[in-house]
Scaffold this motif. Structure first.
Motif, PDB file in Angstrom:
ATOM      1  N   PRO A 155      43.594  10.415 117.690  1.00 24.65           N
ATOM      2  CA  PRO A 155      42.717  10.587 116.534  1.00 24.65           C
ATOM      3  C   PRO A 155      42.754  12.027 116.022  1.00 24.65           C
ATOM      4  O   PRO A 155      42.657  12.258 114.820  1.00 24.65           O
ATOM      5  N   GLU A 156      42.927  12.991 116.934  1.00 24.55           N
ATOM      6  CA  GLU A 156      42.979  14.388 116.511  1.00 24.55           C
ATOM      7  C   GLU A 156      44.027  14.604 115.421  1.00 24.55           C
ATOM      8  O   GLU A 156      43.816  15.357 114.492  1.00 24.55           O
TER       9      GLU A 156
ATOM     10  N   TYR B 246      45.475  12.079 113.603  1.00 26.90           N
ATOM     11  CA  TYR B 246      45.606  10.882 112.759  1.00 26.90           C
ATOM     12  C   TYR B 246      45.842  11.238 111.288  1.00 26.90           C
ATOM     13  O   TYR B 246      46.594  10.556 110.584  1.00 26.90           O
ATOM     14  N   HIS B 247      45.218  12.329 110.827  1.00 25.41           N
ATOM     15  CA  HIS B 247      45.415  12.718 109.425  1.00 25.41           C
ATOM     16  C   HIS B 247      46.856  13.147 109.159  1.00 25.41           C
ATOM     17  O   HIS B 247      47.265  13.263 108.014  1.00 25.41           O
TER      18      HIS B 247
ATOM     19  N   GLY C  87      48.915   9.116 110.327  1.00 24.22           N
ATOM     20  CA  GLY C  87      48.467   7.863 109.715  1.00 24.22           C
ATOM     21  C   GLY C  87      49.342   7.442 108.548  1.00 24.22           C
ATOM     22  O   GLY C  87      49.649   6.262 108.364  1.00 24.22           O
ATOM     23  N   VAL C  88      49.797   8.412 107.781  1.00 25.54           N
ATOM     24  CA  VAL C  88      50.568   8.130 106.570  1.00 25.54           C
ATOM     25  C   VAL C  88      51.913   7.470 106.902  1.00 25.54           C
ATOM     26  O   VAL C  88      52.504   6.780 106.074  1.00 25.54           O
TER      27      VAL C  88
ATOM     28  N   LYS D  86      52.387   4.961 108.604  1.00 27.30           N
ATOM     29  CA  LYS D  86      52.252   3.501 108.528  1.00 27.30           C
ATOM     30  C   LYS D  86      52.684   2.976 107.161  1.00 27.30           C
ATOM     31  O   LYS D  86      53.073   1.820 107.030  1.00 27.30           O
ATOM     32  N   MET D  87      52.555   3.855 106.144  1.00 28.96           N
ATOM     33  CA  MET D  87      52.910   3.441 104.786  1.00 28.96           C
ATOM     34  C   MET D  87      54.415   3.537 104.535  1.00 28.96           C
ATOM     35  O   MET D  87      54.888   3.164 103.472  1.00 28.96           O
TER      36      MET D  87
END
Lengths: 200, 358
Positions: B238-239, B241-242, B245-246, B248-249
Protein backbone atom coordinates in the motif's frame (compact mmCIF):
# COMPACT_ATOMS: atom_id res chain seq x y z
CA UNK A 1 -27.19 16.17 21.45
CA UNK A 2 -23.55 15.37 20.85
CA UNK A 3 -23.84 11.59 20.55
CA UNK A 4 -23.66 9.68 17.27
CA UNK A 5 -24.50 6.09 16.47
CA UNK A 6 -21.63 4.78 14.39
CA UNK A 7 -22.72 2.25 11.78
CA UNK A 8 -21.47 -1.29 12.26
CA UNK A 9 -18.00 -1.71 10.80
CA UNK A 10 -14.92 -3.92 10.57
CA UNK A 11 -13.12 -5.48 13.52
CA UNK A 12 -10.22 -3.05 13.69
CA UNK A 13 -12.50 -0.02 14.03
CA UNK A 14 -12.75 1.21 17.64
CA UNK A 15 -16.06 1.11 19.48
CA UNK A 16 -16.93 3.42 22.34
CA UNK A 17 -19.08 3.11 25.42
CA UNK A 18 -20.57 5.48 27.96
CA UNK A 19 -18.41 6.84 30.77
CA UNK A 20 -19.30 5.25 34.08
CA UNK A 21 -17.64 6.09 37.36
CA UNK A 22 -15.48 3.21 38.56
CA UNK A 23 -14.39 2.42 42.06
CA UNK A 24 -10.89 3.78 42.38
CA UNK A 25 -8.46 5.76 44.50
CA UNK A 26 -8.13 8.47 41.88
CA UNK A 27 -9.57 9.38 38.51
CA UNK A 28 -7.98 10.85 35.39
CA UNK A 29 -10.32 12.35 32.80
CA UNK A 30 -9.06 13.53 29.43
CA UNK A 31 -11.60 15.17 27.15
CA UNK A 32 -11.90 17.52 24.22
CA UNK A 33 -14.74 19.70 22.91
CA UNK A 34 -18.14 18.02 23.51
CA UNK A 35 -16.39 15.27 25.45
CA UNK A 36 -16.97 17.66 28.37
CA UNK A 37 -20.65 16.66 28.33
CA UNK A 38 -19.78 13.04 29.06
CA UNK A 39 -17.67 14.16 32.03
CA UNK A 40 -20.44 16.45 33.30
CA UNK A 41 -23.02 13.67 33.08
CA UNK A 42 -20.80 11.20 34.91
CA UNK A 43 -20.01 13.77 37.61
CA UNK A 44 -23.71 14.57 38.06
CA UNK A 45 -24.31 10.92 38.97
CA UNK A 46 -21.21 10.57 41.13
CA UNK A 47 -20.26 14.03 42.47
CA UNK A 48 -18.05 12.59 45.21
CA UNK A 49 -15.48 11.37 42.67
CA UNK A 50 -14.45 14.93 41.83
CA UNK A 51 -12.41 15.28 45.01
CA UNK A 52 -10.06 12.60 43.62
CA UNK A 53 -10.22 13.68 39.97
CA UNK A 54 -7.70 15.23 37.62
CA UNK A 55 -9.33 16.65 34.49
CA UNK A 56 -7.38 17.55 31.37
CA UNK A 57 -9.59 19.38 28.92
CA UNK A 58 -9.05 20.79 25.42
CA UNK A 59 -12.06 23.00 24.52
CA UNK A 60 -11.39 23.26 20.75
CA UNK A 61 -13.56 26.37 20.59
CA UNK A 62 -16.40 25.09 22.77
CA UNK A 63 -17.57 26.79 25.99
CA UNK A 64 -17.62 23.99 28.56
CA UNK A 65 -14.53 25.08 30.51
CA UNK A 66 -16.35 26.95 33.28
CA UNK A 67 -18.87 24.16 33.80
CA UNK A 68 -16.07 21.63 34.17
CA UNK A 69 -14.22 23.88 36.62
CA UNK A 70 -17.44 24.27 38.61
CA UNK A 71 -17.27 20.52 39.32
CA UNK A 72 -14.28 21.42 41.52
CA UNK A 73 -11.99 18.62 40.46
CA UNK A 74 -8.86 18.17 42.59
CA UNK A 75 -6.75 19.17 39.60
CA UNK A 76 -7.75 20.90 36.37
CA UNK A 77 -5.86 21.83 33.23
CA UNK A 78 -7.25 23.45 30.13
CA UNK A 79 -5.01 23.22 27.09
CA UNK A 80 -5.07 24.91 23.69
CA UNK A 81 -4.41 21.63 21.80
CA UNK A 82 -3.72 17.98 22.34
CA UNK A 83 -0.06 18.53 21.48
CA UNK A 84 0.11 21.12 24.28
CA UNK A 85 -1.53 18.74 26.75
CA UNK A 86 0.39 15.58 25.97
CA UNK A 87 3.44 16.27 28.11
CA UNK A 88 1.18 16.80 31.13
CA UNK A 89 -0.68 13.58 30.29
CA UNK A 90 2.61 11.65 30.17
CA UNK A 91 3.74 13.19 33.45
CA UNK A 92 0.50 12.26 35.21
CA UNK A 93 0.61 8.72 33.86
CA UNK A 94 4.20 8.25 34.95
CA UNK A 95 3.05 8.91 38.52
CA UNK A 96 -0.04 6.70 38.26
CA UNK A 97 -0.57 4.49 41.27
CA UNK A 98 -2.62 1.31 41.52
CA UNK A 99 -6.29 2.13 41.58
CA UNK A 100 -6.16 4.98 39.07
CA UNK A 101 -9.21 4.98 36.81
CA UNK A 102 -8.99 6.53 33.35
CA UNK A 103 -11.80 8.12 31.31
CA UNK A 104 -11.44 9.50 27.78
CA UNK A 105 -14.17 11.39 25.96
CA UNK A 106 -14.65 13.55 22.90
CA UNK A 107 -13.42 13.13 19.34
CA UNK A 108 -11.92 9.91 18.00
CA UNK A 109 -8.58 11.67 17.56
CA UNK A 110 -8.44 12.68 21.22
CA UNK A 111 -9.55 9.28 22.48
CA UNK A 112 -7.09 7.45 20.23
CA UNK A 113 -4.08 9.57 21.06
CA UNK A 114 -4.74 9.60 24.80
CA UNK A 115 -5.34 5.84 24.70
CA UNK A 116 -1.95 5.43 23.07
CA UNK A 117 -0.24 7.30 25.91
CA UNK A 118 -2.16 5.28 28.47
CA UNK A 119 -1.06 2.03 26.77
CA UNK A 120 2.55 3.25 26.65
CA UNK A 121 2.32 3.77 30.40
CA UNK A 122 1.49 0.08 30.78
CA UNK A 123 -2.29 0.10 31.07
CA UNK A 124 -4.39 -2.39 29.14
CA UNK A 125 -6.48 -0.50 26.59
CA UNK A 126 -9.52 -2.57 27.51
CA UNK A 127 -9.39 -1.21 31.06
CA UNK A 128 -10.00 2.38 29.93
CA UNK A 129 -13.45 3.96 29.77
CA UNK A 130 -14.13 5.78 26.49
CA UNK A 131 -17.08 7.74 25.14
CA UNK A 132 -17.34 9.45 21.80
CA UNK A 133 -18.96 12.90 21.77
CA UNK A 134 -19.19 15.66 19.23
CA UNK A 135 -17.49 15.77 15.87
CA UNK A 136 -17.15 12.52 13.92
CA UNK A 137 -14.03 13.85 12.20
CA UNK A 138 -11.19 11.38 11.92
CA UNK A 139 -7.47 11.46 12.43
CA UNK A 140 -6.05 9.92 9.25
CA UNK A 141 -2.65 8.56 8.35
CA UNK A 142 -1.60 8.68 4.71
CA UNK A 143 -0.21 5.19 4.04
CA UNK A 144 2.05 6.65 1.35
CA UNK A 145 3.87 9.56 3.01
CA UNK A 146 2.89 8.53 6.62
CA UNK A 147 1.71 12.08 7.32
CA UNK A 148 -1.19 12.57 9.73
CA UNK A 149 -4.11 14.79 8.79
CA UNK A 150 -6.28 15.77 11.75
CA UNK A 151 -10.05 16.27 11.78
CA UNK A 152 -10.87 14.82 8.37
CA UNK A 153 -14.59 15.24 7.65
CA UNK A 154 -14.82 14.27 3.97
CA UNK A 155 -14.10 11.23 1.85
CA UNK A 156 -12.03 11.31 -0.29
CA UNK A 157 -9.77 13.99 1.14
CA UNK A 158 -6.45 15.44 0.13
CA UNK A 159 -3.42 14.51 2.23
CA UNK A 160 -2.27 17.70 3.94
CA UNK A 161 1.35 16.62 3.43
CA UNK A 162 1.89 14.90 0.07
CA UNK A 163 -1.29 16.10 -1.63
CA UNK A 164 -2.50 12.68 -2.81
CA UNK A 165 -6.26 12.10 -2.92
CA UNK A 166 -7.02 9.57 -0.21
CA UNK A 167 -9.89 7.21 0.41
CA UNK A 168 -10.96 7.10 4.09
CA UNK A 169 -10.78 3.51 5.31
CA UNK A 170 -12.28 2.09 8.50
CA UNK A 171 -9.03 0.19 9.14
CA UNK A 172 -7.62 1.64 12.35
CA UNK A 173 -4.28 1.40 14.16
CA UNK A 174 -4.22 1.90 17.93
CA UNK A 175 -0.46 2.34 17.80
CA UNK A 176 -0.79 5.27 15.38
CA UNK A 177 -4.15 6.39 16.79
CA UNK A 178 -5.24 6.87 13.19
CA UNK A 179 -7.38 5.51 10.41
CA UNK A 180 -5.75 4.62 7.12
CA UNK A 181 -5.94 6.77 4.02
CA UNK A 182 -5.11 5.13 0.66
CA UNK A 183 -4.72 6.79 -2.73
CA UNK A 184 -8.09 6.66 -4.50
CA UNK A 185 -6.92 7.42 -8.03
CA UNK A 186 -3.77 5.31 -8.22
CA UNK A 187 -5.12 3.17 -11.04
CA UNK A 188 -6.63 6.06 -12.99
CA UNK A 189 -4.77 9.23 -11.97
CA UNK A 190 -7.15 12.18 -11.88
CA UNK A 191 -10.29 10.08 -11.59
CA UNK A 192 -11.30 11.30 -8.13
CA UNK A 193 -14.96 11.08 -7.09
CA UNK A 194 -16.55 14.14 -5.52
CA UNK A 195 -15.95 14.27 -1.79
CA UNK A 196 -18.88 13.60 0.51
CA UNK A 197 -19.20 14.25 4.22
CA UNK A 198 -18.42 11.19 6.34
CA UNK A 199 -21.51 9.09 7.20
CA UNK A 200 -23.65 11.14 4.81
CA UNK B 1 20.18 -30.78 -6.62
CA UNK B 2 21.95 -27.93 -8.31
CA UNK B 3 19.92 -24.72 -8.46
CA UNK B 4 20.83 -22.25 -11.16
CA UNK B 5 20.01 -18.83 -9.70
CA UNK B 6 18.42 -16.33 -12.09
CA UNK B 7 19.75 -12.83 -12.51
CA UNK B 8 16.44 -11.00 -12.87
CA UNK B 9 14.37 -8.03 -11.73
CA UNK B 10 10.93 -7.62 -10.13
CA UNK B 11 10.59 -3.94 -11.11
CA UNK B 12 11.35 -1.52 -13.95
CA UNK B 13 12.19 -3.84 -16.88
CA UNK B 14 10.69 -6.92 -15.15
CA UNK B 15 13.14 -9.48 -16.44
CA UNK B 16 11.71 -12.09 -14.03
CA UNK B 17 10.94 -15.44 -15.65
CA UNK B 18 10.09 -18.97 -14.61
CA UNK B 19 12.10 -21.92 -15.95
CA UNK B 20 10.30 -25.11 -16.97
CA UNK B 21 11.23 -26.55 -13.57
CA UNK B 22 9.65 -23.56 -11.82
CA UNK B 23 6.48 -23.93 -13.91
CA UNK B 24 6.27 -27.65 -13.12
CA UNK B 25 6.55 -27.05 -9.36
CA UNK B 26 4.33 -23.95 -9.18
CA UNK B 27 1.93 -24.19 -6.21
CA UNK B 28 -1.31 -23.88 -8.15
CA UNK B 29 -3.84 -23.02 -5.45
CA UNK B 30 -7.18 -24.36 -6.73
CA UNK B 31 -8.03 -27.97 -5.89
CA UNK B 32 -11.38 -27.74 -7.66
CA UNK B 33 -13.09 -25.61 -10.33
CA UNK B 34 -14.34 -22.95 -7.91
CA UNK B 35 -13.01 -20.93 -5.01
CA UNK B 36 -14.28 -19.75 -1.67
CA UNK B 37 -12.39 -18.95 1.51
CA UNK B 38 -11.62 -21.84 3.76
CA UNK B 39 -9.16 -22.54 6.56
CA UNK B 40 -7.52 -25.18 4.31
CA UNK B 41 -4.69 -26.06 6.70
CA UNK B 42 -2.52 -29.12 6.42
CA UNK B 43 0.63 -30.34 8.15
CA UNK B 44 3.88 -28.92 6.77
CA UNK B 45 5.91 -32.12 7.01
CA UNK B 46 7.47 -32.33 3.58
CA UNK B 47 5.78 -33.16 0.30
CA UNK B 48 6.48 -34.68 -3.11
CA UNK B 49 10.12 -34.61 -4.21
CA UNK B 50 11.10 -31.28 -5.77
CA UNK B 51 7.73 -29.67 -4.94
CA UNK B 52 7.65 -26.36 -3.07
CA UNK B 53 6.28 -28.31 -0.09
CA UNK B 54 9.28 -30.64 0.23
CA UNK B 55 11.58 -28.46 2.37
CA UNK B 56 10.79 -26.37 5.43
CA UNK B 57 11.93 -23.18 3.63
CA UNK B 58 11.89 -23.63 -0.13
CA UNK B 59 14.86 -22.12 -1.96
CA UNK B 60 14.38 -21.73 -5.69
CA UNK B 61 15.93 -20.13 -8.77
CA UNK B 62 14.63 -16.67 -7.76
CA UNK B 63 16.44 -16.65 -4.39
CA UNK B 64 19.37 -14.35 -5.09
CA UNK B 65 17.36 -11.84 -7.12
CA UNK B 66 14.54 -11.77 -4.57
CA UNK B 67 17.00 -10.98 -1.80
CA UNK B 68 18.41 -8.16 -3.90
CA UNK B 69 14.90 -6.78 -4.38
CA UNK B 70 14.26 -6.97 -0.63
CA UNK B 71 17.44 -5.02 0.03
CA UNK B 72 16.21 -2.26 -2.30
CA UNK B 73 12.78 -2.11 -0.64
CA UNK B 74 14.34 -1.87 2.83
CA UNK B 75 16.76 0.84 1.72
CA UNK B 76 13.79 2.89 0.43
CA UNK B 77 11.61 2.20 3.47
CA UNK B 78 13.16 0.73 6.63
CA UNK B 79 9.68 0.60 8.25
CA UNK B 80 9.02 -2.59 6.25
CA UNK B 81 10.97 -4.39 8.94
CA UNK B 82 9.92 -3.78 12.54
CA UNK B 83 10.08 -5.64 15.82
CA UNK B 84 8.43 -4.46 19.02
CA UNK B 85 10.86 -4.56 21.97
CA UNK B 86 9.52 -7.78 23.52
CA UNK B 87 10.05 -9.76 20.28
CA UNK B 88 13.84 -10.05 20.18
CA UNK B 89 13.85 -13.52 21.74
CA UNK B 90 11.42 -14.69 19.05
CA UNK B 91 13.85 -13.25 16.49
CA UNK B 92 16.61 -15.50 17.81
CA UNK B 93 14.22 -18.45 17.74
CA UNK B 94 13.49 -17.70 14.11
CA UNK B 95 17.15 -17.32 13.20
CA UNK B 96 17.86 -20.72 14.71
CA UNK B 97 14.90 -22.37 12.97
CA UNK B 98 15.92 -21.06 9.56
CA UNK B 99 19.65 -21.71 9.92
CA UNK B 100 19.14 -25.26 11.16
CA UNK B 101 16.49 -26.02 8.52
CA UNK B 102 18.41 -24.59 5.59
CA UNK B 103 21.74 -26.18 6.53
CA UNK B 104 20.04 -29.56 6.91
CA UNK B 105 17.81 -29.27 3.83
CA UNK B 106 20.36 -27.62 1.49
CA UNK B 107 23.81 -28.65 2.79
CA UNK B 108 25.43 -27.71 -0.52
CA UNK B 109 24.17 -24.09 -0.16
CA UNK B 110 24.17 -23.37 3.58
CA UNK B 111 26.38 -24.44 6.48
CA UNK B 112 25.89 -23.92 10.20
CA UNK B 113 28.67 -24.82 12.64
CA UNK B 114 27.93 -24.47 16.34
CA UNK B 115 30.27 -24.64 19.30
CA UNK B 116 28.22 -23.69 22.29
CA UNK B 117 27.01 -20.14 21.69
CA UNK B 118 29.66 -19.50 19.03
CA UNK B 119 27.99 -19.97 15.67
CA UNK B 120 29.44 -19.89 12.18
CA UNK B 121 26.99 -19.36 9.33
CA UNK B 122 27.88 -19.75 5.66
CA UNK B 123 25.41 -18.73 2.95
CA UNK B 124 27.07 -19.61 -0.33
CA UNK B 125 24.53 -18.16 -2.83
CA UNK B 126 24.70 -14.74 -1.15
CA UNK B 127 28.40 -14.94 -0.32
CA UNK B 128 27.93 -14.54 3.44
CA UNK B 129 30.34 -16.01 5.98
CA UNK B 130 29.61 -14.71 9.51
CA UNK B 131 30.60 -15.73 13.02
CA UNK B 132 28.46 -14.53 15.89
CA UNK B 133 27.39 -15.34 19.43
CA UNK B 134 23.93 -16.83 19.62
CA UNK B 135 21.57 -14.61 21.67
CA UNK B 136 24.04 -11.71 21.65
CA UNK B 137 22.46 -8.94 19.52
CA UNK B 138 25.70 -6.98 19.36
CA UNK B 139 27.44 -9.67 17.29
CA UNK B 140 25.13 -9.35 14.23
CA UNK B 141 24.87 -6.46 11.75
CA UNK B 142 21.05 -6.38 12.18
CA UNK B 143 18.58 -7.66 14.74
CA UNK B 144 18.30 -11.48 14.54
CA UNK B 145 14.97 -11.50 12.68
CA UNK B 146 16.13 -8.96 10.11
CA UNK B 147 19.51 -10.65 9.69
CA UNK B 148 18.11 -14.03 8.77
CA UNK B 149 15.08 -12.83 6.81
CA UNK B 150 17.28 -10.71 4.56
CA UNK B 151 18.54 -14.14 3.52
CA UNK B 152 15.24 -15.99 3.24
CA UNK B 153 12.57 -15.69 0.56
CA UNK B 154 9.10 -14.69 1.68
CA UNK B 155 7.66 -12.19 4.12
CA UNK B 156 7.74 -13.06 7.80
CA UNK B 157 5.25 -12.16 10.50
CA UNK B 158 6.28 -13.04 14.01
CA UNK B 159 3.20 -13.36 16.17
CA UNK B 160 3.17 -13.10 19.93
CA UNK B 161 0.64 -15.35 21.63
CA UNK B 162 -1.27 -14.02 24.65
CA UNK B 163 -4.86 -13.55 25.83
CA UNK B 164 -5.97 -16.42 23.55
CA UNK B 165 -5.03 -14.31 20.56
CA UNK B 166 -2.11 -13.73 18.18
CA UNK B 167 -0.49 -10.30 17.93
CA UNK B 168 1.44 -9.01 14.92
CA UNK B 169 4.36 -7.73 16.96
CA UNK B 170 7.26 -8.19 14.54
CA UNK B 171 7.82 -8.78 10.85
CA UNK B 172 9.60 -8.12 7.59
CA UNK B 173 7.21 -7.41 4.75
CA UNK B 174 8.46 -6.54 1.27
CA UNK B 175 6.52 -8.95 -1.00
CA UNK B 176 3.03 -8.41 0.34
CA UNK B 177 -0.41 -8.53 -1.18
CA UNK B 178 -1.23 -4.92 -0.43
CA UNK B 179 -1.09 -4.65 3.37
CA UNK B 180 1.09 -2.48 5.57
CA UNK B 181 3.16 -3.91 8.41
CA UNK B 182 3.82 -0.39 9.65
CA UNK B 183 0.09 0.18 10.01
CA UNK B 184 -0.85 -3.28 11.28
CA UNK B 185 2.00 -3.90 13.73
CA UNK B 186 0.65 -4.44 17.24
CA UNK B 187 -2.79 -5.57 16.02
CA UNK B 188 -4.42 -8.84 17.01
CA UNK B 189 -5.49 -11.57 14.57
CA UNK B 190 -9.01 -10.22 14.05
CA UNK B 191 -7.89 -6.62 13.69
CA UNK B 192 -5.24 -7.13 11.03
CA UNK B 193 -7.69 -9.29 9.05
CA UNK B 194 -10.50 -6.74 9.54
CA UNK B 195 -10.55 -5.48 5.92
CA UNK B 196 -11.03 -8.98 4.44
CA UNK B 197 -14.62 -9.35 3.16
CA UNK B 198 -16.94 -12.35 3.73
CA UNK B 199 -14.50 -14.46 5.77
CA UNK B 200 -15.45 -13.02 9.18
CA UNK B 201 -19.13 -13.81 8.58
CA UNK B 202 -18.22 -17.36 7.63
CA UNK B 203 -16.37 -17.85 10.90
CA UNK B 204 -13.14 -18.49 9.00
CA UNK B 205 -10.95 -16.39 11.27
CA UNK B 206 -12.32 -17.82 14.50
CA UNK B 207 -11.60 -21.35 13.30
CA UNK B 208 -8.21 -20.42 11.88
CA UNK B 209 -7.18 -18.72 15.12
CA UNK B 210 -8.20 -21.74 17.17
CA UNK B 211 -6.08 -23.95 14.95
CA UNK B 212 -3.07 -21.62 15.04
CA UNK B 213 -3.11 -21.16 18.81
CA UNK B 214 -2.67 -24.91 19.13
CA UNK B 215 0.23 -25.40 16.76
CA UNK B 216 2.96 -27.27 18.60
CA UNK B 217 6.72 -27.22 18.28
CA UNK B 218 7.90 -29.57 15.54
CA UNK B 219 4.44 -29.75 13.95
CA UNK B 220 4.27 -26.84 11.50
CA UNK B 221 1.25 -26.28 9.26
CA UNK B 222 0.69 -24.69 5.85
CA UNK B 223 -1.97 -23.33 3.53
CA UNK B 224 -2.15 -21.49 0.22
CA UNK B 225 -3.63 -18.10 -0.53
CA UNK B 226 -3.65 -16.19 -3.80
CA UNK B 227 -4.32 -12.95 -5.60
CA UNK B 228 -3.62 -11.36 -8.99
CA UNK B 229 -0.78 -9.00 -9.92
CA UNK B 230 -0.04 -7.18 -13.14
CA UNK B 231 3.69 -7.57 -13.90
CA UNK B 232 5.94 -9.73 -11.71
CA UNK B 233 6.08 -7.06 -9.02
CA UNK B 234 7.00 -8.40 -5.59
CA UNK B 235 6.50 -5.15 -3.69
CA UNK B 236 2.76 -4.61 -4.13
CA UNK B 237 2.63 -2.56 -0.95
CA UNK B 238 0.00 0.00 0.00
CA UNK B 239 2.91 2.37 0.68
CA UNK B 240 3.79 2.35 -3.02
CA UNK B 241 0.29 1.76 -4.42
CA UNK B 242 0.17 5.28 -5.87
CA UNK B 243 3.16 4.23 -7.99
CA UNK B 244 2.25 0.69 -9.05
CA UNK B 245 -1.56 0.89 -9.15
CA UNK B 246 -1.48 2.48 -12.59
CA UNK B 247 0.20 -0.64 -14.02
CA UNK B 248 -3.13 -2.42 -13.77
CA UNK B 249 -4.33 -0.13 -16.56
CA UNK B 250 -1.47 -1.22 -18.84
CA UNK B 251 -3.09 -4.59 -19.50
CA UNK B 252 -4.30 -5.16 -23.09
CA UNK B 253 -5.64 -8.27 -24.84
CA UNK B 254 -2.29 -8.41 -26.64
CA UNK B 255 -0.01 -8.34 -23.58
CA UNK B 256 -2.22 -10.02 -20.98
CA UNK B 257 -0.78 -13.52 -21.34
CA UNK B 258 2.66 -12.28 -20.38
CA UNK B 259 1.76 -9.38 -18.06
CA UNK B 260 -0.97 -10.89 -15.89
CA UNK B 261 0.36 -13.01 -13.05
CA UNK B 262 -1.31 -15.36 -10.63
CA UNK B 263 0.29 -14.61 -7.27
CA UNK B 264 0.29 -17.51 -4.84
CA UNK B 265 1.27 -17.36 -1.20
CA UNK B 266 2.57 -20.47 0.51
CA UNK B 267 1.83 -19.64 4.13
CA UNK B 268 3.49 -21.76 6.78
CA UNK B 269 3.23 -21.66 10.56
CA UNK B 270 5.92 -22.73 13.02
CA UNK B 271 5.84 -22.60 16.84
CA UNK B 272 9.06 -21.10 18.21
CA UNK B 273 10.62 -22.85 21.19
CA UNK B 274 11.79 -20.21 23.68
CA UNK B 275 9.36 -17.35 23.05
CA UNK B 276 6.29 -19.49 22.30
CA UNK B 277 5.71 -17.06 19.42
CA UNK B 278 4.32 -18.28 16.12
CA UNK B 279 6.22 -17.45 12.97
CA UNK B 280 4.16 -17.04 9.84
CA UNK B 281 6.26 -17.00 6.66
CA UNK B 282 4.34 -15.88 3.56
CA UNK B 283 6.20 -17.02 0.49
CA UNK B 284 5.17 -15.51 -2.83
CA UNK B 285 5.24 -17.42 -6.13
CA UNK B 286 4.42 -15.62 -9.36
CA UNK B 287 3.39 -17.21 -12.65
CA UNK B 288 2.16 -15.59 -15.85
CA UNK B 289 -1.14 -16.64 -17.39
CA UNK B 290 0.89 -17.78 -20.39
CA UNK B 291 2.79 -20.27 -18.26
CA UNK B 292 -0.31 -21.38 -16.37
CA UNK B 293 -2.22 -22.33 -19.51
CA UNK B 294 0.76 -24.45 -20.61
CA UNK B 295 -0.78 -26.99 -18.21
CA UNK B 296 -4.16 -27.94 -19.74
CA UNK B 297 -5.78 -28.69 -16.40
CA UNK B 298 -4.67 -25.41 -14.84
CA UNK B 299 -5.87 -23.41 -17.85
CA UNK B 300 -9.33 -24.96 -17.75
CA UNK B 301 -9.62 -24.52 -14.01
CA UNK B 302 -8.32 -20.97 -13.76
CA UNK B 303 -10.91 -19.88 -16.33
CA UNK B 304 -13.72 -21.38 -14.25
CA UNK B 305 -12.47 -19.93 -10.97
CA UNK B 306 -12.01 -16.40 -12.33
CA UNK B 307 -15.39 -16.57 -14.08
CA UNK B 308 -17.36 -17.73 -11.03
CA UNK B 309 -15.67 -15.94 -8.14
CA UNK B 310 -18.01 -13.64 -6.13
CA UNK B 311 -17.76 -9.98 -7.01
CA UNK B 312 -16.66 -8.97 -3.49
CA UNK B 313 -13.66 -11.26 -3.72
CA UNK B 314 -12.67 -10.12 -7.21
CA UNK B 315 -12.88 -6.54 -5.91
CA UNK B 316 -10.90 -7.26 -2.74
CA UNK B 317 -8.25 -9.10 -4.74
CA UNK B 318 -8.07 -6.09 -7.03
CA UNK B 319 -8.88 -7.60 -10.45
CA UNK B 320 -12.58 -6.79 -10.90
CA UNK B 321 -11.90 -4.23 -13.66
CA UNK B 322 -9.61 -6.55 -15.60
CA UNK B 323 -11.76 -9.65 -15.14
CA UNK B 324 -13.54 -9.44 -18.54
CA UNK B 325 -10.19 -9.22 -20.34
CA UNK B 326 -8.79 -12.08 -18.29
CA UNK B 327 -11.81 -14.22 -19.13
CA UNK B 328 -11.56 -13.44 -22.81
CA UNK B 329 -8.05 -14.88 -22.77
CA UNK B 330 -8.67 -17.79 -20.40
CA UNK B 331 -11.84 -18.97 -22.15
CA UNK B 332 -9.67 -19.98 -25.10
CA UNK B 333 -8.04 -22.56 -22.82
CA UNK B 334 -11.28 -24.02 -21.49
CA UNK B 335 -12.88 -26.61 -23.78
CA UNK B 336 -15.37 -27.65 -21.11
CA UNK B 337 -13.74 -31.02 -20.33
CA UNK B 338 -13.89 -32.11 -16.69
CA UNK B 339 -10.77 -31.63 -14.56
CA UNK B 340 -9.32 -34.05 -12.05
CA UNK B 341 -9.57 -33.23 -8.32
CA UNK B 342 -6.55 -31.72 -6.58
CA UNK B 343 -3.94 -29.06 -7.33
CA UNK B 344 -1.40 -31.08 -9.31
CA UNK B 345 -1.16 -30.44 -13.06
CA UNK B 346 -1.48 -34.18 -13.87
CA UNK B 347 0.45 -33.43 -17.05
CA UNK B 348 0.62 -37.07 -18.11
CA UNK B 349 -3.04 -37.94 -17.66
CA UNK B 350 -4.93 -34.73 -18.28
CA UNK B 351 -6.05 -34.48 -21.93
CA UNK B 352 -4.61 -31.77 -24.15
CA UNK B 353 -6.81 -28.81 -24.99
CA UNK B 354 -9.33 -29.43 -27.77
CA UNK B 355 -8.72 -26.41 -29.99
CA UNK B 356 -11.88 -24.52 -30.70
CA UNK B 357 -12.80 -24.61 -34.41
CA UNK B 358 -14.96 -21.51 -34.28
Amino acid sequence: MSTFNFPESIRSRPVYGTLQAQVGKSHLMIADAHGAEAVLEMAAKEPAMMAQSHIIYIPKGTQFGLQIQALKPAQYYEGPSYAAAVSRIKRVLSDAAMGLQIYLSGTEGLIGQAQYEVMQAGFDYTAIQTEHRGSVARRMQCVHCKGITEDVMIDPFQCSHCGLNLFVRDHYSRRLAAFQGVCIDAEEPGNVPLSVELYS
Amino acid sequence: MNIQFNDETFRDDYSFKNSQRAIDRFPFPFHEDSYMYSVNMEQHQGGPVDSVYEKRFDVDEHYVSEMRDREMVLADDPLRCQSLPHMTLAGWDLLELIMVSKSEDYPELFELHREGANWHWINKPLGIDDRFVFMDDTTLPYGPMEYITRQTQGDFCVLDQREENLWMDAGIVTTQADWSLDFDIGMNFFEWHAPVPLAHEKGIFKRALKFLLNIQQGAPARRLNWTMTVNPLLDTSPENYHKWGVQKMSLTPQNLAEKQYLRVELQTFFRLPRSNALVFPIRCYLMSFKDIVSKPKWGRRLHRVVRDIPEELATYKGFIDNRPMMLEFLSRYDDGLPTSFGVWPDSHTEPALIESTS
